[in-house]
Each structure stands twice: as C-alpha cells, then as structure tokens.
Design a protein around this motif. Structure first.
Motif, short mmCIF file in Angstrom:
data_model
loop_
_atom_site.label_atom_id
_atom_site.label_comp_id
_atom_site.label_asym_id
_atom_site.label_seq_id
_atom_site.Cartn_x
_atom_site.Cartn_y
_atom_site.Cartn_z
N ARG A 1 -5.67 -0.76 3.23
CA ARG A 1 -6.33 -1.30 4.41
C ARG A 1 -7.40 -2.28 3.31
O ARG A 1 -7.38 -3.53 4.06
CB ARG A 1 -7.22 -0.45 4.96
N LEU A 2 -7.86 -2.02 2.28
CA LEU A 2 -8.46 -3.05 1.67
C LEU A 2 -7.68 -4.09 0.83
O LEU A 2 -8.32 -4.78 0.05
CB LEU A 2 -9.75 -2.26 0.67
N GLY A 3 -6.34 -4.03 0.95
CA GLY A 3 -5.60 -4.88 0.26
C GLY A 3 -4.88 -4.49 -0.89
O GLY A 3 -4.54 -5.53 -1.57
N GLU A 4 -5.34 -3.36 -1.44
CA GLU A 4 -4.64 -3.04 -2.73
C GLU A 4 -3.03 -2.65 -2.59
O GLU A 4 -2.58 -2.10 -1.45
CB GLU A 4 -5.37 -1.64 -3.09
N LYS A 5 -2.22 -2.89 -3.44
CA LYS A 5 -0.87 -2.62 -3.70
C LYS A 5 -0.70 -1.22 -4.01
O LYS A 5 -1.15 -1.06 -5.14
CB LYS A 5 -0.05 -3.58 -4.59
#
Length: 415
Positions: free
Chosen positions: A27-31
C-alpha cells in the motif's frame, strides 16, 4: 469481556499477521516479492476457460437457489466418474459429500470422529491440523518431520503414537512442503493403522485417517501420487479423503470441494455441515459437473498449467542451489509436487549491515521482507519449531520475469 474458552484460546495465524505486513508495505508503494499465499494470481494462472464459461452459463440459467445438502446429484456423479478414471478409486455417489472447498470438509471430519480429549496424530510442518485439533478439544500428538524425510512423517516416527488415537491426519502432496509420500512409506503407515485397528475390540472406536490429497494432480518428473486405499484396500473402511478443484484448476475462489469415504462417516459429516451451511454455490456446482466430463479440455489445461508451475519451482530451486554453492546459508528441497518449494534461510546469529543481530528466526523472516523484499512463510507458522530455518515459498502469484530479480535481491541481502 468473558467469551467462550475456544474463542479465548485460539492461536493467532502467523500467516495472517505476515500478510498484513505485506499488504501495508505494498500500500505504501514498496515492491514486494510475495511468495506467501497458497493461492493464484488469476492474471498469471486463470481458471480453465471452459469452466469459466460453464459458470457464467449456469448463472444466466438462474441456478442461484440452494443446492442439495450433500451436493447436487449430477456433480457427485461427475466427481465419482472423474476419481474412478483418474485415480482408480470406485466410490458411489452416496459416499461423496460436496462443500465450499476443503476447509469445511476437514472441519466436519474432525467433528465427526474426534471427541474432546481424544488423540489426534499429525506431523508438523502441516497446514492447520493444530487449529482443527484445538477446535474439537483433541489431544495434540505431534511429530516434527525434518529434511531427512523431505518433511513427511515416517512410519517409524508414527508407530509409537497411534495406540489409542482416534484420528491420523495425513496430507500428500504436503502443504506447506510440496513433498510426497513414497509408495513404500505410505504402505508402512497403512499397515500400522490396520494393525492398530485389528487390536481394538468391536465396541471400540477405530483409528481413522484423514487423507488430504488436494494437490495430487500436481506432481513433477518421476514423482507419483499414492493413496492408502489403492495400496491397501482394507484401508477403505478407515480413510476419508479430501479433494477439490481449488488447486488443480487454479480455482481457489470457486469453492467446490469434496470428501469421500465410508458412507456412515460421510452421512455424519453431511449432518454437521447441514447445520453449518457450508455448501458450494449452485451455479459453480452445475459448472463443475459439466467440466469434469470434458477429458480433453482437462488434459490440455493440466499439461500447460503443470509445466508453468514446475518451471517456476525449478528455476527458484536452481537459484537457491547456486547461492548455496557460493557459500550462502541457504538451501532448498528439489520440487516434487504442489505449488510450493521448501527453502532454508539460516541467518540466526548473523549481524545485519546496520549492526543488529538476528537473534531469532522471526527476526530472519522480517529481515528477508525488509531487505530482500522477499515474503515467504516460515515453517514455524505451520506448527514446526520456532527455531526452524525452513520456509514455504509459493509460486501461485509468481511471474517468470520476477525470478532472477528476486534471487539477485536475496543474494544482496544475504549476510
């Protein structure tokens, strides 16, 4: 707030906890390379087109009412024919029970057989046997299997535990390990069960075997699936099978599963689930009844599906073996079956680049997630020792092109 003893003593799921961490990072954009879920990404592994069409057609034909409590007759007939053709097991439609996947069936087996305080024998790592035993108030009789037996319970390890037990829970191919029983070892286990039951009086409860074969179509190379009844026909009186379309057709959300075994036990399970209402949806039942009769379509799907899953398992296994050869503290078990690879990451006691000591295997799991962006499920989430360095890696959501990138990230994080 005071609630039931059961609700207040339920053990939280490590898998659910880990899944929450992963979702938050995404959700926070981490892969994140998420190899945790025993599920499929429908964009990578869609269900068979013919099955999908049959489901849509069934809804358009307004099959939206209640199904029969034991499963629709046409579906049970199709399943019986499918199992007889594919596995050589000849059971009548009255010896089958259909439900919304395997979970309610496993619950019903535990409920139908085990009374409070009775022994349930199972190996770890394994999926949810500890929780189902807790549900019924059974006594946990546990064998921890290790790499020497490919994490499958051996007859030798089970032999001293079966006296007086009510249920032996077995799974092959095994979740979480992706490994299988050999013919010889399963024969020995069957002989132990038969000998134990022969020693019991006519009024004593027998020892029954729950045989979860959810992944039995998905074996690779020379690996073969075996079942107790084919190996020892006398086991028919004591074996209750659990099976489904969930894994073999990448149809985890379609929710059609079945159990088959002695009619007296199946009838009790039907009565239990009749109160729970865990029926497979009517339209899906109609669709599966049609699809299981389409031999060519099934063979075509399985040929492609199995090759795609096996490619991923072997590519990751080869990658782990290459890292091991370079001296890193990792290992893996050669793929045998299912959608899982057993991997080892043994970093306890190591110091991270930031100077933190990885004191526990839980620390290692978090380190892999934060530094390698690799999410895998530790075997301690499946009942194994908290110190076990072994993990389940699931390829159901894996894209081929992600494998070398994931392995490179893991190598960079290894210390």
């Amino acid at each position: 707030m005071k609630l039931s003893h059961l609700s207040e003593t339920l053990i939280g799921s490590e898998i659910v906890k880990l899944g929450g961490e992963i979702r938050e990072k995404i959700r926070l954009g981490e892969k994140i390379y998420n190899f945790t879920v025993g599920d499929f990404d429908p964009n990578v592994f869609p269900i068979p087109k013919e099955l999908e069409d049959h489901i849509v057609e069934a809804y358009r034909a307004h099959f939206t009412n209640y199904p029969l409590a034991e499963g629709n007759l046409d579906l049970r007939e199709s399943i019986a024919a499918f199992i007889k053709e594919r596995e050589g097991l000849d059971y009548s439609k009255s010896e089958y029970l259909v439900a919304a996947g395997g979970r309610p069936l496993i619950y019903a087996i535990f409920r139908a057989i085990v009374d409070e305080g009775e022994k349930v024998v199972y190996a770890v790592p394994s999926w949810n046997n500890n929780h189902y035993t807790h549900f019924v108030g059974g006594e946990h009789v546990v064998v921890e299997a290790g790499p020497d037996t490919n994490f499958m319970p051996s007859a030798a390890s089970l032999q001293p535990l079966l006296k007086g037990a009510s249920l032996l829970a077995l799974c092959s191919p095994q979740n979480p390990t992706g490994t299988v029983f050999t013919k010889e070892e399963l024969e020995k286990i069957c002989d132990l069960v038969l000998a134990e039951n022969a020693s019991r009086g006519p009024e004593e409860k027998k020892l029954y075997v729950l045989y979860d074969q959810m992944y039995w179509h998905l074996t690779y190379g020379d690996i073969q699936h075996y079942n107790p009844v084919s190996l020892r026909p006398a086991m028919r009186d004591y074996t209750i099978f659990v099976d489904a379309i969930s894994k073999v057709f990448a149809a985890t959300g379609v929710r059609v599963g079945w159990s088959f075994g002695p009619a007296a036990i199946i009838d009790k399970m039907k009565a239990i689930l009749g109160h729970v209402g865990a029926w497979a949806p009517m339209a899906e039942q109609k669709a599966v009844a049609k699809y299981l009769q389409e031999k060519e379509a099934i063979d075509h799907f399985l040929a492609h599906f199995k090759s795609e899953v096996e490619y991923r398992l072997r590519a990751i296994h080869d990658g782990f073996q290459a890292l091991k050869a370079e001296g890193f503290a990792v290992d893996s078990v050669a793929p045998q079956a299912a959608i899982y690879l057993t991997i080892k990451v043994d970093l306890v006691g190591k110091q991270t680049p930031e100077g933190k000591v990885l004191a526990t295997q839980s620390d290692v799991t978090s380190y892999l997630l934060n530094m390698a962006k690799l999410a895998v499920v530790p075997f301690y989430a499946f009942g194994a020792s908290a110190q076990s360095p072994w993990y389940r890696l699931s390829v159901g959501t894996c894209k081929k092109e992600e494998i070398p990138v994931m392995l490179a990230g893991l190598k960079a994080a290894l210390i």
